[in-house]
Design a protein around this motif. Structure first.
Motif, PDB file in Angstrom:
ATOM      1  N   ALA A  99       0.821  -1.214   0.000  1.00 25.49           N
ATOM      2  CA  ALA A  99       0.000   0.000   0.000  1.00 25.49           C
ATOM      3  C   ALA A  99       0.852   1.258   0.000  1.00 25.49           C
ATOM      4  N   LYS A 100       0.345   2.282  -0.683  1.00 26.54           N
ATOM      5  CA  LYS A 100       0.897   3.628  -0.562  1.00 26.54           C
ATOM      6  C   LYS A 100      -0.011   4.328   0.431  1.00 26.54           C
ATOM      7  N   VAL A 101       0.578   4.752   1.527  1.00 24.80           N
ATOM      8  CA  VAL A 101      -0.190   5.286   2.644  1.00 24.80           C
ATOM      9  C   VAL A 101       0.190   6.742   2.886  1.00 24.80           C
ATOM     10  N   THR A 102      -0.815   7.603   2.908  1.00 26.08           N
ATOM     11  CA  THR A 102      -0.588   8.997   3.246  1.00 26.08           C
ATOM     12  C   THR A 102      -0.889   9.164   4.728  1.00 26.08           C
ATOM     13  N   GLN A 115       5.238   3.921   0.835  1.00 26.77           N
ATOM     14  CA  GLN A 115       4.762   2.633   0.343  1.00 26.77           C
ATOM     15  C   GLN A 115       5.407   1.567   1.203  1.00 26.77           C
ATOM     16  N   ILE A 116       4.640   0.575   1.590  1.00 27.83           N
ATOM     17  CA  ILE A 116       5.150  -0.525   2.398  1.00 27.83           C
ATOM     18  C   ILE A 116       5.642  -1.608   1.438  1.00 27.83           C
ATOM     19  N   GLY A 118       9.092  -4.718   0.533  1.00 31.39           N
ATOM     20  CA  GLY A 118      10.002  -5.716   1.077  1.00 31.39           C
ATOM     21  C   GLY A 118      11.297  -5.103   1.568  1.00 31.39           C
ATOM     22  N   VAL A 119      12.067  -5.881   2.316  1.00 31.89           N
ATOM     23  CA  VAL A 119      13.288  -5.348   2.920  1.00 31.89           C
ATOM     24  C   VAL A 119      14.321  -4.921   1.884  1.00 31.89           C
ATOM     25  N   ASP A 120      14.378  -5.601   0.747  1.00 25.78           N
ATOM     26  CA  ASP A 120      15.343  -5.230  -0.283  1.00 25.78           C
ATOM     27  C   ASP A 120      14.907  -3.995  -1.060  1.00 25.78           C
ATOM     28  N   GLU A 121      13.633  -3.678  -1.029  1.00 20.85           N
ATOM     29  CA  GLU A 121      13.096  -2.541  -1.780  1.00 20.85           C
ATOM     30  C   GLU A 121      13.114  -1.245  -0.986  1.00 20.85           C
ATOM     31  N   ALA A 122      13.209  -1.351   0.328  1.00 16.80           N
ATOM     32  CA  ALA A 122      13.080  -0.172   1.189  1.00 16.80           C
ATOM     33  C   ALA A 122      14.119   0.890   0.834  1.00 16.80           C
ATOM     34  N   ASP A 123      13.644   2.115   0.724  1.00 18.56           N
ATOM     35  CA  ASP A 123      14.500   3.271   0.427  1.00 18.56           C
ATOM     36  C   ASP A 123      13.738   4.504   0.890  1.00 18.56           C
ATOM     37  N   ILE A 124      14.043   4.982   2.080  1.00 17.60           N
ATOM     38  CA  ILE A 124      13.294   6.091   2.670  1.00 17.60           C
ATOM     39  C   ILE A 124      13.335   7.327   1.783  1.00 17.60           C
ATOM     40  N   GLY A 125      14.431   7.515   1.058  1.00 13.49           N
ATOM     41  CA  GLY A 125      14.544   8.654   0.143  1.00 13.49           C
ATOM     42  C   GLY A 125      13.524   8.611  -0.984  1.00 13.49           C
ATOM     43  N   GLY A 127      10.558   7.168  -0.428  1.00 11.95           N
ATOM     44  CA  GLY A 127       9.266   6.998   0.229  1.00 11.95           C
ATOM     45  C   GLY A 127       8.841   5.546   0.369  1.00 11.95           C
ATOM     46  N   LYS A 128       9.812   4.623   0.428  1.00  9.80           N
ATOM     47  CA  LYS A 128       9.506   3.196   0.551  1.00  9.80           C
ATOM     48  C   LYS A 128      10.062   2.689   1.876  1.00  9.80           C
TER      49      LYS A 128
END
Length: 166
Positions: A99-102, A115-116, A118-125, A127-128
């Motif tokens: 989900a993309k959550v506002t 957006q929530i 997986g661990v390999d996809e996470a990138d706070i820059g 927005g993940k």
């Protein structure tokens, strides 16, 4: 042959490969469709690099090949355990994986969208955030209008779910 009888210059360097993003033991390796494609592209890129190793000494070539092989081994493990979560199979009115959550944080006027993934996809820059992150865990299962409270070292933060989109 015992390593004691090998010249130091002939000893092969063990490649140092940083670990991939941590996935807590016992949790499934959830990925989005985009995340799975990125893992597969990463594998193809590593294979290309391995096949196109430039001119180097035999020792340098072997070290580079070993490094790529170590990266591929980690990546193959991650790909083999990946479980793609399709957005269409998620309840569209609540926060779930993908989900993309506002969110409105601590009743501020400004909102943030994450957006929530997986661990390999996470990138706070970008927005993940990882599904194992404290924010993702606190808001999962919530619907627009609901709030989640997270205890942080600096104090508590309230997250209000404004919108959920898949």
């Amino acid at each position: 042959m015992s390593r004691g009888f090998v010249k130091e210059s002939d000893q092969e360097e063990v490649p140092i490969v940083p670990p991939r993003a941590e996935l807590p033991p016992g949790l499934p390796n959830y990925v989005t469709r985009t995340g799975m494609e990125a893992l597969e592209e990463e594998r193809e890129d590593l294979i290309r690099q391995k096949n196109n190793l430039g001119p180097a000494s035999e020792s340098e070539h072997r070290i580079a090949r070993n490094h790529i092989d170590a990266l591929l081994l980690q990546l193959e493990n991650r790909i083999s355990t990946a479980r793609v979560v399709e957005h269409s199979q998620q309840p569209q009115d609540e926060v779930r994986f993908g989900a993309k959550v506002t969110l409105r944080i601590d009743r501020h006027k400004k909102t943030k969208t994450f957006q929530i993934v997986g661990v390999d996809e996470a990138d706070i820059g970008k927005g993940k955030i990882s599904f194992v992150s404290p924010i993702a865990q606190a808001i999962t299962g919530k619907k627009p209008g609901e709030t989640a409270l997270i205890k942080l070292p600096a104090g508590k933060k309230e997250f209000e779910i404004i919108k959920v989109v898949y």
